[in-house]
Scaffold this active site. Structure first.
Site, PDB file in Angstrom:
ATOM      1  N   ASP A   1      10.110   5.633   9.247  1.00  0.00           N
ATOM      2  CA  ASP A   1      11.222   6.168   8.706  1.00  0.00           C
ATOM      3  C   ASP A   1      11.599   7.308   9.748  1.00  0.00           C
ATOM      4  OD1 ASP A   1       8.976   8.396   8.887  1.00  0.00           O
ATOM      5  OD2 ASP A   1       8.404   7.928   6.866  1.00  0.00           O
TER       6      ASP A   1
ATOM      7  N   HIS B   1       4.403   0.083  13.753  1.00  0.00           N
ATOM      8  CA  HIS B   1       5.003  -0.828  12.959  1.00  0.00           C
ATOM      9  C   HIS B   1       6.514  -0.873  13.117  1.00  0.00           C
ATOM     10  CE1 HIS B   1       1.261  -0.944  10.092  1.00  0.00           C
ATOM     11  NE2 HIS B   1       1.224  -1.681  11.261  1.00  0.00           N
TER      12      HIS B   1
ATOM     13  N   CYS C   1      18.592  -8.943  16.683  1.00  0.00           N
ATOM     14  CA  CYS C   1      19.058 -10.363  16.340  1.00  0.00           C
ATOM     15  C   CYS C   1      18.066 -11.381  16.377  1.00  0.00           C
ATOM     16  CB  CYS C   1      20.172 -10.584  17.471  1.00  0.00           C
ATOM     17  SG  CYS C   1      20.675 -12.318  17.186  1.00  0.00           S
TER      18      CYS C   1
ATOM     19  N   CYS D   1      19.626 -14.094  19.532  1.00  0.00           N
ATOM     20  CA  CYS D   1      19.534 -13.834  20.934  1.00  0.00           C
ATOM     21  C   CYS D   1      18.732 -12.576  21.292  1.00  0.00           C
ATOM     22  CB  CYS D   1      21.103 -13.457  21.726  1.00  0.00           C
ATOM     23  SG  CYS D   1      21.587 -11.902  20.769  1.00  0.00           S
TER      24      CYS D   1
ATOM     25  N   CYS E   1      24.880 -10.702  14.126  1.00  0.00           N
ATOM     26  CA  CYS E   1      25.163 -10.303  15.792  1.00  0.00           C
ATOM     27  C   CYS E   1      26.365 -11.079  16.132  1.00  0.00           C
ATOM     28  CB  CYS E   1      23.902 -10.714  16.308  1.00  0.00           C
ATOM     29  SG  CYS E   1      23.771 -10.419  18.045  1.00  0.00           S
TER      30      CYS E   1
ATOM     31  N   THR F   1      -2.967   7.374   4.519  1.00  0.00           N
ATOM     32  CA  THR F   1      -2.687   6.280   4.779  1.00  0.00           C
ATOM     33  C   THR F   1      -3.960   5.175   3.816  1.00  0.00           C
ATOM     34  OG1 THR F   1      -3.052   3.937   6.260  1.00  0.00           O
ATOM     35  CG2 THR F   1      -4.286   5.871   7.026  1.00  0.00           C
TER      36      THR F   1
ATOM     37  N   ASN G   1      -6.102  12.828   2.556  1.00  0.00           N
ATOM     38  CA  ASN G   1      -5.377  11.799   1.469  1.00  0.00           C
ATOM     39  C   ASN G   1      -5.540  12.358   0.190  1.00  0.00           C
ATOM     40  OD1 ASN G   1      -4.876   9.517  -0.015  1.00  0.00           O
ATOM     41  ND2 ASN G   1      -5.087   8.280   1.933  1.00  0.00           N
TER      42      ASN G   1
HETATM   43  C1  BJW Z   1      -1.176  10.736   0.042  1.00  0.00           C
HETATM   44  C2  BJW Z   1       0.254  11.535  -0.453  1.00  0.00           C
HETATM   45  C3  BJW Z   1       0.351  12.481  -0.130  1.00  0.00           C
HETATM   46  C4  BJW Z   1       0.284   9.400  -1.436  1.00  0.00           C
HETATM   47  N1  BJW Z   1      -0.544  13.231   0.818  1.00  0.00           N
HETATM   48  N2  BJW Z   1      -1.887  11.144   1.137  1.00  0.00           N
HETATM   49  C5  BJW Z   1      -8.279  -7.875   9.427  1.00  0.00           C
HETATM   50  C6  BJW Z   1      -8.748  -8.046   8.200  1.00  0.00           C
HETATM   51  C7  BJW Z   1      -7.847  -8.528   7.108  1.00  0.00           C
HETATM   52  C8  BJW Z   1      -6.566  -8.762   7.523  1.00  0.00           C
HETATM   53  C9  BJW Z   1      -6.195  -8.661   8.651  1.00  0.00           C
HETATM   54  C10 BJW Z   1      -6.898  -8.130   9.689  1.00  0.00           C
HETATM   55  N3  BJW Z   1      -6.309  -8.046  10.857  1.00  0.00           N
HETATM   56  C11 BJW Z   1      -4.790  -8.544  10.667  1.00  0.00           C
HETATM   57  C12 BJW Z   1      -4.855  -8.893   9.196  1.00  0.00           C
HETATM   58  C13 BJW Z   1      -3.569  -9.270   8.900  1.00  0.00           C
HETATM   59  C14 BJW Z   1      -2.753  -8.394   8.033  1.00  0.00           C
HETATM   60  C15 BJW Z   1      -3.374  -7.239   7.414  1.00  0.00           C
HETATM   61  O1  BJW Z   1      -3.744  -6.269   7.906  1.00  0.00           O
HETATM   62  N4  BJW Z   1      -3.558  -7.736   5.917  1.00  0.00           N
HETATM   63  C16 BJW Z   1      -4.341  -6.714   5.059  1.00  0.00           C
HETATM   64  C17 BJW Z   1      -3.239  -6.080   4.067  1.00  0.00           C
HETATM   65  C18 BJW Z   1      -5.257  -7.520   4.371  1.00  0.00           C
HETATM   66  N5  BJW Z   1      -2.164  -7.657   9.111  1.00  0.00           N
HETATM   67  C19 BJW Z   1      -0.979  -8.255   9.937  1.00  0.00           C
HETATM   68  O2  BJW Z   1      -0.477  -9.049   9.737  1.00  0.00           O
HETATM   69  C20 BJW Z   1      -0.642  -7.228  11.252  1.00  0.00           C
HETATM   70  N6  BJW Z   1      -0.635  -8.050  12.212  1.00  0.00           N
HETATM   71  C21 BJW Z   1      -1.509  -8.611  13.000  1.00  0.00           C
HETATM   72  O3  BJW Z   1      -2.693  -8.436  12.673  1.00  0.00           O
HETATM   73  O4  BJW Z   1      -1.205  -9.282  14.040  1.00  0.00           O
HETATM   74  C22 BJW Z   1      -2.009 -10.127  14.823  1.00  0.00           C
HETATM   75  C23 BJW Z   1      -2.025 -11.604  14.064  1.00  0.00           C
HETATM   76  C24 BJW Z   1      -0.672 -12.195  14.437  1.00  0.00           C
HETATM   77  C25 BJW Z   1      -0.470 -13.413  13.903  1.00  0.00           C
HETATM   78  C26 BJW Z   1      -1.778 -14.146  13.212  1.00  0.00           C
HETATM   79  C27 BJW Z   1      -2.734 -13.330  13.165  1.00  0.00           C
HETATM   80  C28 BJW Z   1      -3.039 -12.022  13.521  1.00  0.00           C
HETATM   81  C29 BJW Z   1       0.816  -6.505  11.152  1.00  0.00           C
HETATM   82  C30 BJW Z   1       0.843  -5.620   9.910  1.00  0.00           C
HETATM   83  C31 BJW Z   1       2.263  -5.042   9.777  1.00  0.00           C
HETATM   84  C32 BJW Z   1       2.297  -4.210   8.270  1.00  0.00           C
HETATM   85  N7  BJW Z   1       3.561  -4.134   8.080  1.00  0.00           N
HETATM   86  C33 BJW Z   1       3.966  -2.962   7.095  1.00  0.00           C
HETATM   87  C34 BJW Z   1       5.572  -3.121   6.752  1.00  0.00           C
HETATM   88  C35 BJW Z   1       6.129  -2.487   7.976  1.00  0.00           C
HETATM   89  C36 BJW Z   1       7.748  -2.294   8.024  1.00  0.00           C
HETATM   90  C37 BJW Z   1       8.044  -1.639   6.770  1.00  0.00           C
HETATM   91  O5  BJW Z   1       8.103  -0.322   6.711  1.00  0.00           O
HETATM   92  O6  BJW Z   1       8.918  -2.230   5.926  1.00  0.00           O
HETATM   93  O7  BJW Z   1       3.562  -1.764   7.463  1.00  0.00           O
HETATM   94  S1  BJW Z   1       3.333  -3.457   5.597  1.00  0.00           S
HETATM   95  C38 BJW Z   1       2.968  -1.751   5.162  1.00  0.00           C
HETATM   96  O8  BJW Z   1       1.513  -1.573   5.064  1.00  0.00           O
HETATM   97  C39 BJW Z   1       3.703  -0.877   6.279  1.00  0.00           C
HETATM   98  C40 BJW Z   1       2.582   0.339   6.536  1.00  0.00           C
HETATM   99  O9  BJW Z   1       2.625   0.771   7.809  1.00  0.00           O
HETATM  100  C41 BJW Z   1       1.328  -0.330   6.216  1.00  0.00           C
HETATM  101  C42 BJW Z   1       0.277   0.621   5.830  1.00  0.00           C
HETATM  102  O10 BJW Z   1       0.687   1.132   4.573  1.00  0.00           O
HETATM  103  P1  BJW Z   1      -0.069   2.675   4.408  1.00  0.00           P
HETATM  104  O11 BJW Z   1       0.843   3.677   5.460  1.00  0.00           O
HETATM  105  O12 BJW Z   1      -1.323   3.022   4.543  1.00  0.00           O
HETATM  106  O13 BJW Z   1       0.777   2.993   3.045  1.00  0.00           O
HETATM  107  P2  BJW Z   1      -0.091   2.702   1.600  1.00  0.00           P
HETATM  108  O14 BJW Z   1       1.043   2.827   0.486  1.00  0.00           O
HETATM  109  O15 BJW Z   1      -1.066   1.783   1.562  1.00  0.00           O
HETATM  110  O16 BJW Z   1      -1.074   4.046   1.345  1.00  0.00           O
HETATM  111  C43 BJW Z   1      -0.590   5.426   1.156  1.00  0.00           C
HETATM  112  C44 BJW Z   1      -1.589   6.297   1.187  1.00  0.00           C
HETATM  113  O17 BJW Z   1      -1.149   7.631   0.927  1.00  0.00           O
HETATM  114  C45 BJW Z   1      -2.672   6.093  -0.099  1.00  0.00           C
HETATM  115  O18 BJW Z   1      -3.722   6.246   0.350  1.00  0.00           O
HETATM  116  C46 BJW Z   1      -2.336   7.470  -0.858  1.00  0.00           C
HETATM  117  O19 BJW Z   1      -3.395   7.849  -1.615  1.00  0.00           O
HETATM  118  C47 BJW Z   1      -1.620   8.449   0.057  1.00  0.00           C
HETATM  119  N8  BJW Z   1      -0.900   9.410  -0.429  1.00  0.00           N
HETATM  120  N9  BJW Z   1       0.684  10.574  -1.427  1.00  0.00           N
HETATM  121  C48 BJW Z   1      -1.463  12.505   1.361  1.00  0.00           C
HETATM  122  N10 BJW Z   1       1.319  13.534  -0.565  1.00  0.00           N
HETATM  123 ZN    ZN Z   2      22.610 -12.040  18.688  1.00  0.00          ZN
END
Ligand code: BJW
Ligand code: ZN
Length: 247
Positions: A104, A119, A127, A130, A148, A188, A213
């Site tokens: 954000d 992320h 794009c 390209c 694009c 997180t 958290n």
């Molecule tokens: C508060 C609050 C307040 C509320 N105060 N707190 C190992 C084990 C299992 C699976 C995998 C692994 N390694 C990789 C994987 C696969 C996968 C993965 O992790 N899957 C799991 C879900 C099971 N990971 C991937 O695919 C990653 N890439 C990768 O591993 O590449 C290597 C590879 C490539 C090819 C083949 C194999 C391996 C990429 C992960 C990309 C995540 N993308 C997103 C979208 C980003 C773009 C967008 O924003 O649209 O990222 S998904 C989404 O989740 C986003 C976030 O950054 C991410 C994390 O979420 P976050 O920030 O923790 O949010 P929430 O909602 O989950 O939690 C909010 C928290 O706040 C809560 O705890 C609340 O309690 C708290 N809260 N209010 C304080 N006021």
């Molecule tokens: Zn392009």
């Protein structure tokens, strides 16, 4: 709890090399929905349904509509006291590094100097043909998906499930965690890897870990301090409690 935060604040005060890892929860008090809390759903889709290359290949328009909705919310949002507290900490501690999973841009808008964007960035349009990347801060894109000059469609410059993280950013994040005395884990769910693996890396490298958290997470039981509550309240308390000449 009061005692716990006093002891945790003392740990912050004593630590020279601090790294913070933030997630969607830090921006919740700015009005930006998290991914996995109850308010995180958009039209009954979960992040896992939309944040994938497969979803984009199947229906780029719906994925873009989700991003467009989020862009409009983010454009109207302001950083909150949690973001600002991390700026204060960065200014007080020369060895500070900020790592965020958020796309954000609110950390930079609060004044954080060089947040490591694991992320990507919602304001970058890349794009699919390209590879051209451009910044576009229009909150509400009129043509979806955007196209694009080369004729191919653009995608958000973010990291989806199954995609690798930007290598240089990831390397710098690992390096910061390996060299840290203290890792702050803020808002997180610690469910998405490899980002969540940084918490385990910190622990195996001998760093202390403080979690802030609103709810319990899979790491709450393993960290040194798990402070429960909104980061917009807890972070300023944690960081400013001992401010002045002692921080
Ligand atoms: C508060 C609050 C307040 C509320 N105060 N707190 C190992 C084990 C299992 C699976 C995998 C692994 N390694 C990789 C994987 C696969 C996968 C993965 O992790 N899957 C799991 C879900 C099971 N990971 C991937 O695919 C990653 N890439 C990768 O591993 O590449 C290597 C590879 C490539 C090819 C083949 C194999 C391996 C990429 C992960 C990309 C995540 N993308 C997103 C979208 C980003 C773009 C967008 O924003 O649209 O990222 S998904 C989404 O989740 C986003 C976030 O950054 C991410 C994390 O979420 P976050 O920030 O923790 O949010 P929430 O909602 O989950 O939690 C909010 C928290 O706040 C809560 O705890 C609340 O309690 C708290 N809260 N209010 C304080 N006021
Ligand atoms: Zn392009």
């Amino acid at each position: 709890m009061a005692e716990t935060i006093v002891t945790a604040a003392e740990l912050v005060r004593q630590s020279a090399r601090i790294t913070a890892l933030t997630g969607a929860g830090i921006s919740a008090e700015s009005g930006i929905p998290t991914f996995r809390d109850n308010n995180g759903l958009w039209r009954n889709f979960r992040a896992e349904d939309l944040a994938t290359p497969q979803a984009f290949a199947r229906d780029p328009k719906i994925v873009w509509e989700w991003y467009n909705w989020r862009r409009s919310l983010i454009a109207k949002a302001e950083p909150n006291p949690g973001h600002y507290a991390l700026v204060t900490l960065e200014q007080a501690k020369p060895g500070f590094t900020l790592i965020t999973q958020n796309v954000d841009g609110l950390h930079a808008r609060a004044g954080s100097r060089d947040p490591l964007l694991l992320h990507g960035d919602i304001w970058t349009l890349r794009c699919t043909g390209c590879g051209d990347s451009k910044q576009d801060h229009t909150p509400d894109l009129k043509t979806l998906p955007p196209v694009c000059r080369c004729g191919a469609i653009r995608r958000p410059g973010v990291v989806w499930f199954g995609e690798g993280l930007p290598q240089d950013i990831w390397r710098r994040a690992e390096q910061a965690v390996r060299g840290a005395d203290l890792l702050l884990v803020v808002g997180t769910s610690a469910q998405v890897y490899p980002a969540a693996g940084l918490i385990h890396l910190a622990q195996s490298s001998g760093a202390k870990v403080i979690e802030i958290n609103a709810a319990e997470t899979p790491v709450s039981g393993t960290v040194d301090f798990s402070l429960r509550g909104p980061s917009g309240r807890i972070l300023p308390e944690l960081i400013e409690r001992d401010k002045g000449d002692s921080l």
